[in-house]
Design a protein around this motif. Structure first.
Motif, PDB file in Angstrom:
ATOM      1  N   LEU A  39       1.077  -1.338   0.253  1.00 19.37           N
ATOM      2  CA  LEU A  39       0.038   0.669  -0.049  1.00 19.37           C
ATOM      3  C   LEU A  39       0.567   1.610   0.084  1.00 19.37           C
ATOM      4  O   LEU A  39       0.328   1.888  -0.137  1.00 19.37           O
ATOM      5  CB  LEU A  39      -0.881  -0.036   1.279  1.00 19.37           C
ATOM      6  CG  LEU A  39      -1.568  -1.241   1.210  1.00 19.37           C
ATOM      7  CD1 LEU A  39      -2.971  -1.354   2.252  1.00 19.37           C
ATOM      8  CD2 LEU A  39      -2.865  -1.045   0.132  1.00 19.37           C
ATOM      9  N   GLU A  42       2.241   5.777   2.782  1.00 16.08           N
ATOM     10  CA  GLU A  42       0.994   6.945   3.264  1.00 16.08           C
ATOM     11  C   GLU A  42      -0.413   6.016   3.060  1.00 16.08           C
ATOM     12  O   GLU A  42      -0.657   5.892   4.572  1.00 16.08           O
ATOM     13  CB  GLU A  42       0.863   7.613   2.300  1.00 16.08           C
ATOM     14  CG  GLU A  42       2.037   8.872   1.758  1.00 16.08           C
ATOM     15  CD  GLU A  42       2.973   8.145   0.862  1.00 16.08           C
ATOM     16  OE1 GLU A  42       3.323   7.500   0.408  1.00 16.08           O
ATOM     17  OE2 GLU A  42       4.576   8.182   1.625  1.00 16.08           O
ATOM     18  N   GLY A  43      -0.286   4.686   2.561  1.00 14.43           N
ATOM     19  CA  GLY A  43      -1.943   4.318   2.608  1.00 14.43           C
ATOM     20  C   GLY A  43      -1.892   3.589   3.742  1.00 14.43           C
ATOM     21  O   GLY A  43      -2.555   3.070   4.456  1.00 14.43           O
ATOM     22  N   TYR A  44      -0.541   2.427   4.321  1.00 14.39           N
ATOM     23  CA  TYR A  44      -0.276   2.191   5.429  1.00 14.39           C
ATOM     24  C   TYR A  44      -0.929   2.644   6.444  1.00 14.39           C
ATOM     25  O   TYR A  44      -1.320   2.782   7.808  1.00 14.39           O
ATOM     26  CB  TYR A  44       1.226   1.653   5.558  1.00 14.39           C
ATOM     27  CG  TYR A  44       1.686   0.265   6.733  1.00 14.39           C
ATOM     28  CD1 TYR A  44       1.005  -1.020   6.522  1.00 14.39           C
ATOM     29  CD2 TYR A  44       2.354   1.205   7.820  1.00 14.39           C
ATOM     30  CE1 TYR A  44       1.386  -1.696   7.249  1.00 14.39           C
ATOM     31  CE2 TYR A  44       2.432   0.205   8.953  1.00 14.39           C
ATOM     32  CZ  TYR A  44       1.835  -1.166   8.621  1.00 14.39           C
ATOM     33  OH  TYR A  44       2.043  -2.075   9.617  1.00 14.39           O
TER      34      TYR A  44
END
Lengths: 318, 555
Positions: A39, A42-44
């Motif tokens: 991910l 940032e997504g994580y």
């Protein structure tokens, strides 16, 4: 012979199951969340625990370990070897695409090691402690001591800055364009081959020195055989047995070393894929590639054992 | 051409309506940022460049092996670097300067006077690569997903649109975004122009249950179309002959080579002429490229802060004096020098140093903590440590270091600086990236070094994520009520001057009570052979907004 083969196959299978269990467990014990790479950072960071759990379940990482292991075995049996967490590419396709490059590098490295190591070993053994022997032994120690990836990096930089040359950056198979392919594999093969050649030279020298003092060699000389025939026809075949054994072991070093050397040369082979997969925590790719390397290592060692009987008629398998 | 000095008669002929319009335009120009165009028209999209040649292949080297294919869910250039040319956004940053917001799929837009309604007029006749026509329904489906992602879908840019309440399709070519509270126009349009927010088909989303992670080639409207992809090697795209922006793109084919940032492979591929354009070159190769005849090398700002965090939940660091002392003990010029052959960096504080509202670098370098001569700062740091009761220093700190060359180099330097200036002793623990985020997220560290990014240069994008209470990248668990209140006001303030003053105020709070310790701000090294024309990234911010190559041509 058949019994022996069956027994070896059985032991090899046991070794492979043991290796697979170790890889499987170690990869799941090691810290690090694969979702970071999937991910992105940032997504994580912005992922809720519920989303985390859902994605892990989608990837099959929430299942009990036994279920995950059984699934992997099924994938091995079906030949698919599972899918990368990333992009969903199958590991089989990865191996079929990049494996030939790594195989070429390994085979070429072995050829180079024999082509360089054996003549040097013979020359050293014929005139032990002479100037040629001293130079050969010094060089062999040097090549054993120099890390392959460092030598590789130097070669890449020297070719780039002096000649503006860079090997192809994409996978080019031998059957597609042999010249481009050679440019890809020759560098890593030379670096790995020279290092292994040093071992071959040292081993063949010491074995030949031992054999040359045997009675049957003295007999051959007494019968008036020329020195070349004495060495090449009578002494060398008997001195080669340990050299062949060590070649099997060296193939393991070549496979291990190719991981770093492919990285240094920027060759898109399996070794480089393994490094990327480890960084990405793509455990499906890592476990399959490590298993493949283990399989090759075991298979080569079985083949080496079998070659003894062919090389030395005194050896019989029971 | 208009007369340079209008005649008296003409001046007198100015009507009340045109006079008011002129005043209004002048007022807007005075308050809005220079790069913002309100109600811009289609003529402002990049048009054919005189003398530009059509045809040829651009060979571009960049990190382009994405972990998945869902651009909205991504935060890495591995996606946008390769997929960007296949998609369009509602509005975009002009590739000529990387700043001005110009029309894209939205031909024009209006913002209501209260700043709570954004209406976009969608172009007619735009086709997706599968032949379907773009309508407002596709835009709505795209933004519904970005603003409120479905379960199992994680979109890092959702936070840019927290003020969006409703998205309403007015007609097939008009869409309205209704905000629950006002936001600065520059911020909102910047969010719409972010290269990540590409428009995808509603049908594509419906067919894949809103998740495109495994869909390699979902249709876009962009200037290039997918041809083939070889994982971790090469992505080939071809010119979209039906592109709505007639005359563009110029090149027939894009070959995007997967070459890791700052890697010797990227440097050697460029220097040997195997690629035409390299992004994220290592400093050594970039300097070499700069000296090469027939090559242009440019450097620009990246949307990343390099920093280390101190764990505010652990005792010595709960005290702002200790954190400020650590902040002051850093010799930032030396830290930038330490990595000068690994990655290009520049000095900065808590706000992007090149943002118009931040303290200019010329002023910043006069402040304690940023000066070339660190004596005064170190003395002040020692005083603060003594006042906090740690005059003898602190021992056995756990310093978690991300397994990346720059962080490893910095960690050693920071360890030495802390020991020398404040007698703080720490043990370095180098871990893989995936483990770093686990450790940082769980608070298993005393000090931890890494880098974090933002989508926009505007502080309202990252004040919440980096410094906000419970913010996803606030690894130090920092809180400061005064700052949080101010950050919320900054978010809503539409007057640029007031906003700028408030940002400066926020900077002061962060200086005295640091939520993290800034190390440096990254720069990007690009280089290209002079046969590549039509793009110069020198004034770009980051590598995520101008990613389309539609204006580039080859000679």
């Amino acid at each position: 012979m058949q019994k022996y083969l069956l027994r070896r196959a059985f032991f090899a299978l046991g070794t492979m199951i043991g290796v697979s269990l170790i890889i499987f467990v170690v990869l799941r014990i090691l810290p690090g969340d694969p979702l970071v790479a999937i991910l992105g950072v940032e997504g994580y960071n912005k992922m809720s625990p519920a989303d985390h759990a859902r994605i892990m379940a989608d990837l099959g990482l929430s299942d009990p370990l036994a279920v995950q292991y059984a699934r992997w075995l099924r994938d091995i049996v079906t030949g698919q070897l599972g899918k990368s967490f990333f992009r969903g590419d199958t590991v089989r396709d990865l191996i079929l695409h990049r494996g030939p490059l790594s195989a070429e590098i390994a085979v070429l490295a072995l050829v180079v090691s024999w082509l360089v190591g054996l003549p040097i070993g013979i020359l050293s053994a014929i005139r032990p402690n002479g100037w040629a022997d001293t130079i050969a032994r010094s060089l062999s120690i040097l090549f054993i001591a120099i890390p392959g990836f460092w030598l590789g990096l130097l070669m890449v930089l020297a070719l780039l800055f002096w000649f503006g040359y860079k090997a192809p950056i994409l996978v080019v198979h031998l059957w597609e364009d042999p010249w481009q392919n050679l440019q890809l594999v020759i560098g890593p093969a030379l670096v790995l081959g020279l290092a292994q050649g040093a071992y071959i030279a040292r081993m063949s020298r010491s074995c030949l020195l031992e054999v040359i003092r045997e009675d049957y060699v003295r007999t051959a000389r007494a019968k008036g055989a020329v020195e070349r025939a004495v060495v090449l026809r009578h002494a060398l075949p008997n001195a080669l047995l340990p050299v062949i054994t060590i070649s099997g072991v060296l193939l393991g070093f070549v496979l291990g070393g190719s991981v770093a050397v492919e990285q240094a040369f920027g060759v898109p082979g399996l070794g480089r894929s393994l490094v990327t997969a480890i960084i990405e925590r793509d455990i499906i790719v890592v476990q399959n590639l490590v298993l493949l390397y283990a399989l090759i290592f075991v298979a080569v060692n079985v083949l080496v054992d079998l070659s003894y009987a062919w090389l030395d008629p005194r050896i019989r398998y029971q | 051409m208009a007369d340079p000095v209008p005649s008296k008669a003409r001046r007198l002929a100015v009507s009340r309506r045109s006079f008011l319009k002129t005043i209004g335009v002048a007022g807007a120009a005075g308050t809005a940022p220079a790069f913002l165009r309100s109600g811009a028209s289609a003529q402002e999209t990049p048009a054919s460049e005189p003398g530009a040649k059509r045809g040829g292949t651009l060979r571009y080297g960049i990190l382009s092996a994405p972990a998945h294919f869902d651009i909205h869910q991504s935060g890495t250039v591995a996606n946008l670097g390769a997929q960007g040319p296949m998609y369009d956004c509602l509005v975009r940053r002009d590739p000529r300067d990387g700043q001005t917001i110009i029309p894209d799929l939205a031909q024009k837009w209006d913002v209501s006077p209260d700043g709570k309604k954004y209406t976009f007029q969608i172009r007619k006749g735009v086709k997706f690569h599968d032949g379907a026509e773009l309508t407002a329904a596709d835009v709505k489906a795209t933004y519904d997903r970005i603003v409120r992602p479905p379960k199992g879908v994680v979109i890092p840019r959702s936070s840019l649109f927290t003020a969006v309440g409703e998205i309403v399709v007015v007609d097939p070519y008009r869409i309205e975004f209704r905000l629950t509270e006002p936001r600065p126009k520059a911020f909102m349009l910047g969010a719409f122009a972010s290269g990540w927010n590409v428009i995808v088909r509603k049908k594509t989303l419906d067919d894949n249950h809103g998740n495109l992670r495994q869909i390699e080639n979902f249709p876009g409207t962009g200037p290039f179309r997918h041809v083939s992809r070889k994982d971790k090697e090469l992505w080939i795209q071809e010119r979209n002959p039906n592109y709505w922006n007639k005359g563009l793109p110029y090149v027939d084919r894009l070959e995007i080579y997967h070459l890791a940032p700052f890697s010797p492979e990227l440097g050697s591929a460029f220097l040997s002429g195997k690629i035409d354009y390299a992004r994220l070159l290592d400093p050594v190769s970039w300097r070499k490229a700069k000296e090469m005849p027939g090559v242009t090398a440019a450097q620009f700002n990246q949307s990343v802060i390099q920093a280390f965090w101190v764990n505010g939940k652990r005792k010595p660091f709960a005290d702002p004096r200790v954190r400020r002392a650590i902040h002051l003990s850093m010799d930032r010029n030396a830290l930038i020098d330490v990595v000068k052959d690994t990655a290009p960096m520049q000095i900065g504080g808590f706000v992007y140093p090149f943002h118009e509202a931040s303290t200019p670098t010329s002023e910043l370098v006069k402040r304690l903590g940023y000066q070339a001569d660190t004596k005064a700062a170190v003395q002040e740091a020692r005083n603060l440590m003594a006042a906090a009761g740690y005059a003898q220093g602190i021992k056995n700190l756990d310093f978690v270091v991300r397994e990346i060359a720059t962080f490893k180099l910095w960690a050693v330097a920071i360890q030495a600086m802390l020991k020398e200036a404040l007698n703080i002793e720490c043990n370095l623990r180098v871990v893989q990236t995936s483990q770093w985020f686990e450790e940082a997220g769980a608070g298993n560290f005393d000090l931890a070094i890494s880098a974090i990014v933002s989508s926009l240069m505007d502080p309202s994008d990252y004040f919440e994520a980096w410094y906000g209470k419970g913010g996803p990248q606030n690894y130090g668990s920092w809180t400061n009520e005064q700052f949080h209140t101010l950050a919320h006001q900054i978010e809503r303030e539409v007057d640029e001057n007031k906003r700028k003053a408030m940002i400066r105020q926020a900077e002061d709070i962060l200086e005295s009570d640091p939520p993290l310790i800034p190390v440096a701000y990254e720069r990007i090294n690009d280089a290209w052979y002079n046969r590549v024309h039509g793009q110069n990234p020198s004034s770009y911010f980051g590598i995520y907004d101008v990613v389309r190559w539609d204006t580039v041509w080859m000679s």
